[in-house]
Every structure is written in C-alpha cells, then in structure tokens.
Design a protein around this motif. Structure first.
Motif, PDB file in Angstrom:
ATOM      1  N   THR A 498       0.845  -1.193   0.000  1.00  0.00           N
ATOM      2  CA  THR A 498       0.000   0.000   0.000  1.00  0.00           C
ATOM      3  C   THR A 498       0.878   1.240   0.000  1.00  0.00           C
ATOM      4  O   THR A 498       1.919   1.279   0.677  1.00  0.00           O
ATOM      5  CB  THR A 498      -0.923   0.020   1.229  1.00  0.00           C
ATOM      6  OG1 THR A 498      -0.130   0.057   2.413  1.00  0.00           O
ATOM      7  CG2 THR A 498      -1.822  -1.211   1.261  1.00  0.00           C
ATOM      8  N   ASP A 500       0.841   5.802  -0.129  1.00  0.00           N
ATOM      9  CA  ASP A 500       0.015   6.968   0.203  1.00  0.00           C
ATOM     10  C   ASP A 500       0.628   8.264  -0.313  1.00  0.00           C
ATOM     11  O   ASP A 500       0.258   9.346   0.125  1.00  0.00           O
ATOM     12  CB  ASP A 500      -0.155   7.036   1.728  1.00  0.00           C
ATOM     13  CG  ASP A 500      -1.407   7.803   2.127  1.00  0.00           C
ATOM     14  OD1 ASP A 500      -2.337   7.891   1.304  1.00  0.00           O
ATOM     15  OD2 ASP A 500      -1.435   8.317   3.252  1.00  0.00           O
ATOM     16  N   HIS A 526      -3.525   1.825  -3.749  1.00  0.00           N
ATOM     17  CA  HIS A 526      -3.868   3.086  -3.095  1.00  0.00           C
ATOM     18  C   HIS A 526      -5.385   3.218  -3.104  1.00  0.00           C
ATOM     19  O   HIS A 526      -6.030   2.921  -4.107  1.00  0.00           O
ATOM     20  CB  HIS A 526      -3.243   4.290  -3.809  1.00  0.00           C
ATOM     21  CG  HIS A 526      -3.660   5.600  -3.197  1.00  0.00           C
ATOM     22  ND1 HIS A 526      -3.145   6.064  -2.015  1.00  0.00           N
ATOM     23  CD2 HIS A 526      -4.579   6.532  -3.610  1.00  0.00           C
ATOM     24  CE1 HIS A 526      -3.702   7.220  -1.710  1.00  0.00           C
ATOM     25  NE2 HIS A 526      -4.582   7.527  -2.657  1.00  0.00           N
ATOM     26  N   ILE A 527      -5.948   3.657  -1.993  1.00  0.00           N
ATOM     27  CA  ILE A 527      -7.398   3.812  -1.867  1.00  0.00           C
ATOM     28  C   ILE A 527      -7.747   5.293  -1.935  1.00  0.00           C
ATOM     29  O   ILE A 527      -7.235   6.098  -1.138  1.00  0.00           O
ATOM     30  CB  ILE A 527      -7.926   3.209  -0.541  1.00  0.00           C
ATOM     31  CG1 ILE A 527      -7.401   1.771  -0.372  1.00  0.00           C
ATOM     32  CG2 ILE A 527      -9.445   3.252  -0.499  1.00  0.00           C
ATOM     33  CD1 ILE A 527      -7.746   0.833  -1.503  1.00  0.00           C
ATOM     34  N   GLU A 529      -9.890   8.472  -1.269  1.00  0.00           N
ATOM     35  CA  GLU A 529     -10.747   8.809  -0.131  1.00  0.00           C
ATOM     36  C   GLU A 529     -11.519  10.103  -0.341  1.00  0.00           C
ATOM     37  O   GLU A 529     -11.994  10.710   0.615  1.00  0.00           O
ATOM     38  CB  GLU A 529      -9.886   8.915   1.137  1.00  0.00           C
ATOM     39  CG  GLU A 529      -9.207   7.599   1.498  1.00  0.00           C
ATOM     40  CD  GLU A 529      -8.298   7.725   2.705  1.00  0.00           C
ATOM     41  OE1 GLU A 529      -7.826   8.863   2.963  1.00  0.00           O
ATOM     42  OE2 GLU A 529      -8.059   6.723   3.388  1.00  0.00           O
ATOM     43  N   ASP A 548      -4.462  10.638  -8.117  1.00  0.00           N
ATOM     44  CA  ASP A 548      -4.044   9.408  -7.448  1.00  0.00           C
ATOM     45  C   ASP A 548      -3.693   8.327  -8.472  1.00  0.00           C
ATOM     46  O   ASP A 548      -2.705   7.594  -8.318  1.00  0.00           O
ATOM     47  CB  ASP A 548      -5.145   8.901  -6.512  1.00  0.00           C
ATOM     48  CG  ASP A 548      -5.263   9.723  -5.240  1.00  0.00           C
ATOM     49  OD1 ASP A 548      -4.402  10.600  -5.028  1.00  0.00           O
ATOM     50  OD2 ASP A 548      -6.211   9.501  -4.465  1.00  0.00           O
ATOM     51  N   LYS A 574     -14.470   1.997   1.734  1.00  0.00           N
ATOM     52  CA  LYS A 574     -13.851   1.917   3.055  1.00  0.00           C
ATOM     53  C   LYS A 574     -12.430   1.386   2.916  1.00  0.00           C
ATOM     54  O   LYS A 574     -12.196   0.334   2.307  1.00  0.00           O
ATOM     55  CB  LYS A 574     -14.669   1.000   3.967  1.00  0.00           C
ATOM     56  CG  LYS A 574     -14.196   1.014   5.406  1.00  0.00           C
ATOM     57  CD  LYS A 574     -15.084   0.148   6.286  1.00  0.00           C
ATOM     58  CE  LYS A 574     -14.552   0.144   7.715  1.00  0.00           C
ATOM     59  NZ  LYS A 574     -15.366  -0.729   8.589  1.00  0.00           N
ATOM     60  N   THR A 575     -11.451   2.084   3.468  1.00  0.00           N
ATOM     61  CA  THR A 575     -10.041   1.829   3.202  1.00  0.00           C
ATOM     62  C   THR A 575      -9.642   0.378   3.483  1.00  0.00           C
ATOM     63  O   THR A 575      -9.083  -0.303   2.616  1.00  0.00           O
ATOM     64  CB  THR A 575      -9.158   2.772   4.040  1.00  0.00           C
ATOM     65  OG1 THR A 575      -9.546   4.117   3.785  1.00  0.00           O
ATOM     66  CG2 THR A 575      -7.693   2.594   3.695  1.00  0.00           C
ATOM     67  N   ILE A 579      -8.625  -2.412   0.583  1.00  0.00           N
ATOM     68  CA  ILE A 579      -7.285  -3.014   0.530  1.00  0.00           C
ATOM     69  C   ILE A 579      -7.382  -4.527   0.567  1.00  0.00           C
ATOM     70  O   ILE A 579      -6.754  -5.240  -0.241  1.00  0.00           O
ATOM     71  CB  ILE A 579      -6.421  -2.501   1.702  1.00  0.00           C
ATOM     72  CG1 ILE A 579      -6.096  -1.016   1.518  1.00  0.00           C
ATOM     73  CG2 ILE A 579      -5.127  -3.306   1.815  1.00  0.00           C
ATOM     74  CD1 ILE A 579      -5.391  -0.393   2.709  1.00  0.00           C
ATOM     75  N   TYR A 606      -8.182   9.295  12.281  1.00  0.00           N
ATOM     76  CA  TYR A 606      -7.691   8.786  11.005  1.00  0.00           C
ATOM     77  C   TYR A 606      -7.957   7.301  10.793  1.00  0.00           C
ATOM     78  O   TYR A 606      -7.789   6.801   9.687  1.00  0.00           O
ATOM     79  CB  TYR A 606      -6.183   9.044  10.906  1.00  0.00           C
ATOM     80  CG  TYR A 606      -5.818  10.500  11.013  1.00  0.00           C
ATOM     81  CD1 TYR A 606      -6.237  11.413  10.052  1.00  0.00           C
ATOM     82  CD2 TYR A 606      -5.061  10.977  12.071  1.00  0.00           C
ATOM     83  CE1 TYR A 606      -5.906  12.749  10.147  1.00  0.00           C
ATOM     84  CE2 TYR A 606      -4.725  12.312  12.175  1.00  0.00           C
ATOM     85  CZ  TYR A 606      -5.148  13.194  11.206  1.00  0.00           C
ATOM     86  OH  TYR A 606      -4.817  14.516  11.303  1.00  0.00           O
ATOM     87  N   THR A 609      -6.160   1.451  10.223  1.00  0.00           N
ATOM     88  CA  THR A 609      -6.353   0.614   9.042  1.00  0.00           C
ATOM     89  C   THR A 609      -5.596  -0.704   9.136  1.00  0.00           C
ATOM     90  O   THR A 609      -6.141  -1.770   8.825  1.00  0.00           O
ATOM     91  CB  THR A 609      -5.901   1.383   7.780  1.00  0.00           C
ATOM     92  OG1 THR A 609      -6.616   2.612   7.724  1.00  0.00           O
ATOM     93  CG2 THR A 609      -6.174   0.576   6.534  1.00  0.00           C
TER      94      THR A 609
END
Length: 632
Positions: A498, A500, A526-527, A529, A548, A574-575, A579, A606, A609
């Motif tokens: 993952t 960011d 990568h998620i 958001e 992104d 939802k992160t 993933i 935050y 996760t």
C-alpha cells in the motif's frame, strides 16, 4: 484475546519501580517500597464499610468498635502473608492456586474470586453513585452509569506509571481522612465512651450480622490477590538479605496504610454513634439518610457536603483496585489475557448490571441493604482465599527460610477458623429463618445443596495441599519447544503493498522488493478517499481520483523501468475493506503496509487501518514504521 504467555503478575507494571537505582539516598530507596499497601488499604475503607459502619454505630453505639480493631489486626496479618507470598515466590495468590489445586477446583475458586470482586465493585459503584446523587441531585441510575468511565481513568493512570497511580490513590485517601477529621471535630465525641467500645461483646443476632458484615467489609478476598501482585511491581535483588528487607519494609507499609484505614472506619462508626445513636436515631443505616440528618445534628451543611465528597473519593479509589484485582484473578487462574480496557469494562459491567437492576426493579430505597449484603457475601468468600494463602506461606519447599514461623501460622489458622465459624453461623441462621418463612421447596433444595457444596469445598481446599503429592508443583510459563525446522529462504512471488504518496512510500517499496526480488510480482495499492469516490467508485473523475491514478501509475512505471514486474490497483470505498479486497483478488502471498504512528485520538480521527486489514486477509502483513518511531 489469547492465552497469557507471560507469567508476570500485572505484567504491564511488573518490576516497574526500581528500588536498586544507584545514587539514590538510603531513605529514597526505602520509600520506593512504600505504596502497594495504600492501594490495598482503600479496599478497607470502601463504601461497603460505610454502610456497615453507619448501621453498627447508629444501632449499637460504640459497642462494635472492637470489631473494627480486631478486623484491622486480622487484615494486617493476612495482608503481610499475601505480600510475603508475592515477594518470595514471585507469584500472586491466583497463580499459586493454579500451580497447586486440580483444574476443576481452580475453576470453582476462580468463580468464587470473581463473585467476591463483583460484590466489592457493587459496593463501590453504589457508594460513588450515591455520593454523586447527594452532591448534584442526579438520579442514582445515572450515577451508576457514570461509574463505567472509571475504567478509562485507570488506564490513563497506569500509563503514567505505578508511582503516579499510587500518588493518586494516596491523594484520595487524604481527602477521605480530612473530611472525616473535620466531621469528628464538629461532633466532639466523648473519648471515655469511645474507649468502652473496645471491650469485646455482641448484644444480639442483629449485632452479629453487622459485625460479620464489618469483617467482610474490612478483610476482603480480592485484597489478598491484589497485594500479592502489587508487591511484585518493586524490582529488588533476589538474594536472601534483599528479600528479608523487602518483607520487612512491606510489613511497615501495610501497618501504616491499614492503620490509616482503621482510623477512617472508626471515624464513620464513631460519627454515627455520636450523632445518631446518642440522639435516639438508631434507625439510620442508609448513606442518604445520614447525609440528610448530619446538618440537623452538627448544625452545618458543610459537614454533609464533606460526607458526600469523601464517599465519592472512597468509591473512586476502591474501584481502581477492584479492577486491578479482576485482572490478577483472570490471568492468574486461567492464564487468559484480553485487551486491558475490555477486561476492566467487563469487570465493571458485571457489577453495574445487578446494581442497575436492583434500582430499576426495587427502587433506590433498597440500595443500602444491598451494600450490607455485598459485604456479607465477601465475608463468606474469605475462607477460600485465606486457607490456600496460609498453606503457601507455610510450605518450606517453596518458601525456604522465609516460610512463616509456628506462632504466626497458629495465629493465621486461628483467625481463619474464627472467620469460617462466624460465616457458617450466619449462613445457618439465615437458612433457618428462610425455611421457617418460606414454603418454596426448590429454593430450600438449592440452599441445602449450596451448604453441602460450601462444606465440601472448604474441606477440600484445607486438606488437599496436606496430602497431595502434586501440591506446590511449579507450572512453567511455557511448554518445552519442539526442535526448530529451518527452511531455506524462498522469496515471495506475489507481493501487495500500500502507498500513500508520502515519504514513507520509499521505505514500504524498498522493504517489499527485498522480500521478493526481480522475479516477483508487485501490486501497488492506493485507496481514493475523496467525497466523489465514495459515491461513484470506479466511475469517479474528480481531481483527487485522477491525480491518485497518475501518481500510482508513475510508481509502477519506475519499478518496471528498474526491471520489476509491477501493476497499479486503485481502490475505492472503506479503506481497510478495499485493501483486503484487492489483496485477496491478486492472490498475494504478503502485504507490506506503512504505519504512520497514529495513537490515541489520532486513531479515532484517522482510523487504525492496519489493525483492520490484518483481520481481513489470511496472509502475513509486514508493517513498515515511519521515521523516528520506536520499534517494538
């Protein structure tokens, strides 16, 4: 939740107070031993004592004062034995029981210990809730609910360290002591009449019931478990001279702390005898009633406010030690460890539920009788903690030269026999009264079976260590491990990682390629958001989604240019779930994730996760920590 692999009692704070630090003065090293007994002593002055003290003082004047003194002497002897067990054997009482008795008996003893802790917590919850109600006027049920927040206070105090926790408790004890000192000075009791209460005598069965309640409120089973664990928070040399010194200093710690508790308990009884019994108000047995009547007899509302403040302080201090005892009992008997916050919430809820039910079903008027009943329950449980304790500290195989001397052993057994006799007498009389007034055959049968079980278990716990060859057989924390089966290094062929778009990505990617090499496949995740992506998912065309995707493709291209097989996967929603979905679809063998080091409130803001992802995937998760974060 998991089996506890650490046998250290109260492992979070075990040996956390170092008494051997060089450079400290002799007095500072001595004072480093002082503290555990103060945490224990608050159990000797919890709200349950208030109810029995008020009932005894208002109905029988100063005549039960000798019971308090006798209870304090009993408590000092038993607590010193408990401390000795922890200091010499590095075991708390629950761990020692687990090493000695059969599994089924241990489970019964564990249940009885939990009942004792719930009864203790019940008194503390009700006392604090009543104190809040007296000061603020809030409904009692709200005060009971508020006490659940004590759990978070304990967690915070324990993070600050054992000495800070002890200082907080000592501060509360000071508040309680000063509050009653002012009230006693205003009440101005006759010292000659107080002295007459030191002559032992019991007027009738009601006085006996209250006397046993006083003993139950003073010498508590959970305090024996607690003290044997708390003394292990002190780190000292394990040679004979250092152990002897630790035993001596902890005895003085107990003597000072328990005498302070005696003065508080005596003040409650003396206040009730002076203000209520001598004015003909022998019916005062409720905390709320005492609060309302104090201004009339002492001529000041301020004294009543002090009564409520001291009640809250007593409840607050006692609840901290009660939840610690719950941890000791669960981990010691079961070797079962769960999240500390969850464990303490469960301990608290087990007491809150019956308290709330009594208030909702029977009303607030039954609360004080419930307080006294909780102390009688404690008194009945006491033998099952004291008898094993005496066996353990008497055994020369495990205690060596620190096994107790014959005179102390005789005194301890005398106290135990006295307690068991008084409890049995009370049980028989209560059962006879119930049989005379009730025709319920089922309840009578249950009472008879319970009485038989009580006698059998008491006899078993007394005789088993004397005749069993397995007694005092040490159980090691771990089973002997199997020989290692080492395998040659085989790189992961399919790795998910993952990113960011921050500096941490460099570490994550480098850690990933060291686990696989150029023959492996890398899935960069990568998620997104953004607000738009939460609604449209893959159809999103907002600026954040486009950027992104561009950045993620650039990462993949750089890896490809360096000879690695890499692909980019953009996720939405939802992160943690997104993933996990990509990881599972890509058949990855390893997930590499970066940890930003969020703690406390930041975790709430935050999210956490990584912790969620590891529960959603069935493959190893490699966590790469941010720069400057300590490794654990």
């Amino acid at each position: 939740m998991a089996k506890n692999q650490s046998q250290a009692s109260l492992s979070e704070v075990h040996s956390s107070v170092d008494t051997t630090v060089p450079g400290k003065s002799r007095w500072r090293r001595v004072l480093a031993f002082f503290g555990p007994a103060y945490l224990v002593s608050v159990g000797y002055m919890d709200p349950g004592n208030w109810a029995t003290g008020l009932a005894g003082g208002s109905q029988f004047g100063y005549s039960l004062l000798w019971v308090l003194v006798m209870s304090s002497i009993m408590g000092l002897l038993l607590q010193s034995l408990s401390a000795r067990l922890g200091i010499v054997r590095n075991r708390d009482l629950a761990q020692a029981n687990r090493e000695t008795y059969p599994k089924k008996i241990n489970f019964v003893l564990y249940i009885l210990a939990e009942i004792a802790i719930v009864a203790t917590d019940l008194a503390e919850i009700l006392g604090m809730a009543i104190g809040l109600q007296l000061l603020t006027g809030m409904p009692l049920i709200w005060g009971v609910a508020i006490t659940a927040l004590d759990t978070f206070l304990l967690m915070t105090l324990q993070k600050w360290g054992m000495r800070k926790l002890e200082a907080f408790i000592i501060g509360l004890i000071f508040v309680i002591g000063m509050s009653f000192l002012v009230q006693i000075l205003v009440a101005d009791p006759n010292t000659g009449e107080i002295a007459s209460g030191l002559i032992p005598h019991i007027q009738n069965d009601t006085a006996l019931y209250i006397a046993i309640g006083i003993i139950g409120a003073t010498v508590m089973p959970h305090n024996l478990y607690l003290h044997s664990a708390l003394v292990q928070t002190r780190k000292f040399n394990r040679d004979d001279a250092s152990i002897k010194k630790a035993i001596k200093l902890n005895f003085w710690d107990s003597a000072i702390a328990l005498n302070m508790a005696l003065l508080v308990n005596a003040a409650i009884l003396i206040l009730a005898a002076t203000v209520f019994y001598k004015t003909g108000r022998s019916d005062v047995a409720e905390l709320k009633q005492a609060y309302e009547l104090l201004p009339q007899h002492l001529g000041s509302d301020f004294t009543a406010k002090l009564f409520a403040v001291a009640l809250i302080a007593a409840g607050q201090s006692s609840t901290i030690t009660g939840t610690l005892a719950g941890q000791i009992v669960m981990e010691g008997y079961l070797r079962f460890r769960m999240n500390p916050l969850l464990r303490r919430l469960i301990t608290r809820l087990l007491a809150i539920v019956p308290a709330a039910l009594v208030i909702l079903i029977n009303g607030e008027g039954k609360v004080d009788s419930l307080l006294i009943f909780s102390q009688v329950v404690l008194s009945m449980q006491l033998g099952f903690a004291v008898i094993p304790l005496i066996h353990f500290v008497s055994d020369k195989k495990t205690m060596g030269k620190f096994a107790i001397k014959p005179l102390i052993k005789i005194s301890a057994w005398f106290i135990t026999i006295l307690l068991v006799y008084l409890n049995s007498k009370l049980l028989v009389e209560e059962a006879i009264n119930f049989f005379d007034t009730s025709g319920n055959i089922i309840w009578k049968g249950l009472i008879i079976l319970g009485g038989i079980g009580f006698v059998i278990l008491m006899a078993y716990t007394t005789l088993y260590p004397l005749f069993s060859r397995k007694a005092f057989c040490e159980i090691t924390p771990h089973d002997k491990p199997e020989p290692l089966q080492l395998q040659p290094f085989v790189p992961y062929r399919n790795i998910a990682l993952t990113v960011d778009f921050k500096t941490l990505d460099h570490k994550v990617i480098n850690h990933a390629i060291t686990q696989g090499g150029k023959d492996s496949r890398y899935t960069l995740i990568h998620i997104v958001e953004s607000v738009a992506s939460a609604s449209h998912f893959h159809d999103s065309t907002d600026e954040e989604t486009l950027k992104d995707r561009e950045f993620l493709d650039e990462y993949a291209k750089q890896l490809q240019d360096n000879g690695y097989f890499a692909e980019a996967k953009l996720g939405f929603g939802k992160t943690a779930d997104a993933i996990a979905e990509i990881v599972n679809q890509s058949d990855a063998e390893l997930v590499v994730m970066g940890a930003h080091g969020h703690k406390g409130l930041k975790d709430l803001l935050y999210g956490a996760t990584i912790n969620q992802v590891r529960h959603l995937v069935k493959i190893p998760v490699l966590i790469v920590k941010n720069e400057g974060e300590q490794k654990h």
